[in-house]
Design an enzyme around this catalytic site. Sequence first.
Site, PDB file in Angstrom:
ATOM      1  N   ASP A  52       0.818  -1.210   0.000  1.00 51.08           N
ATOM      2  CA  ASP A  52       0.000   0.000   0.000  1.00 51.08           C
ATOM      3  C   ASP A  52       0.853   1.263   0.000  1.00 51.08           C
ATOM      4  OD1 ASP A  52      -2.367  -1.346  -0.121  1.00 51.08           O
ATOM      5  OD2 ASP A  52      -2.918  -1.071   1.982  1.00 51.08           O
ATOM      6  N   GLU A 125      -3.951  10.528   4.182  1.00 44.93           N
ATOM      7  CA  GLU A 125      -4.087  11.509   5.247  1.00 44.93           C
ATOM      8  C   GLU A 125      -3.058  12.622   5.158  1.00 44.93           C
ATOM      9  OE1 GLU A 125      -1.167   8.771   6.128  1.00 44.93           O
ATOM     10  OE2 GLU A 125      -3.126   8.081   6.816  1.00 44.93           O
ATOM     11  N   ASP A 153       0.245  16.765  20.603  1.00 44.98           N
ATOM     12  CA  ASP A 153       1.350  16.427  19.702  1.00 44.98           C
ATOM     13  C   ASP A 153       1.041  16.726  18.243  1.00 44.98           C
ATOM     14  OD1 ASP A 153       2.879  15.638  21.796  1.00 44.98           O
ATOM     15  OD2 ASP A 153       2.733  13.482  21.429  1.00 44.98           O
ATOM     16  N   SER A 169      -5.352   3.942  14.095  1.00 40.35           N
ATOM     17  CA  SER A 169      -4.470   3.748  15.248  1.00 40.35           C
ATOM     18  C   SER A 169      -4.700   4.817  16.311  1.00 40.35           C
ATOM     19  CB  SER A 169      -3.003   3.760  14.802  1.00 40.35           C
ATOM     20  OG  SER A 169      -2.602   5.052  14.389  1.00 40.35           O
TER      21      SER A 169
END
Length: 267
Positions: A52, A125, A153, A169
């Site tokens: 991917d 993303e 963060d 995740s």
Amino acid sequence: MADRRNLFFFYGDDKAKLVEKMKPIYRILEENGFTILDHPKNANAIVSVGDDATFLQAVRKTGFREDCLYAGISTKDEISFYCDFHIDHVDTALQEITKNEIEVRKYPTIEVDVDGSTSFHCLNEFSLRSSIIKTFVVDVHVDDLYFETFRGDGLVVSTPTGSTAYNKSLRGAVVDPLIPCFQVSELASLNNNTYRTLGSPFILNHERTLTLKLRPDGNDYPVIGMDNEALSIKQVEKAVVRLSDKQIKTVKLKNNSFWEKVQRTFL
């Protein structure tokens, strides 16, 4: 894909080894009327060979072309989200192509504008992260509404197809790629009696605009992620994110839907 006869193959790691392995496939393709090109300019189908990550690179390096079909051949143990074909079974895949056992699926992309001077697209993303060990402070606007001040963060903005990657995740939702939207997820947000964020991912429809304005507090040199690449910009004031009209056309097997891939990968 049967009418897309000009093929360009994009390779990731171990290119020489993979090209050697693909030579018998090249012969089969040429015997069936396909032309193998050395450059993507005149291709009307672009095939990534790898995983991917290789597919994401293939799309980016060839300019997110809307006049091409993209297909992925996996060199790993099994097929993946963008790779519907396996290098050990390409001859079978060719039979499925000639029997019209494939479909073309359009995947949405997001468009990101940084300070009005740099713009790019992402298939999976866009991420904006702190480059130093210091809380990242960003004012988040949805359209003309000041929504919140994020401290943490960083932030990740994902497409529906990218919702199964970095976003997942971060405990973001897995989104059906037929829904025109994009999702915003937090990276280690700071939430206490003084500072507060939404504390959960949120989803915006295709008409919304997300604006991220960085506070100039010494953390205005962020790490900008474009899928699996990093963009180096010395100073950033704001990033504007929208769902783009640009869509990537991919080749998929009829019996290998997005939700079948999700089931196979995670369940």
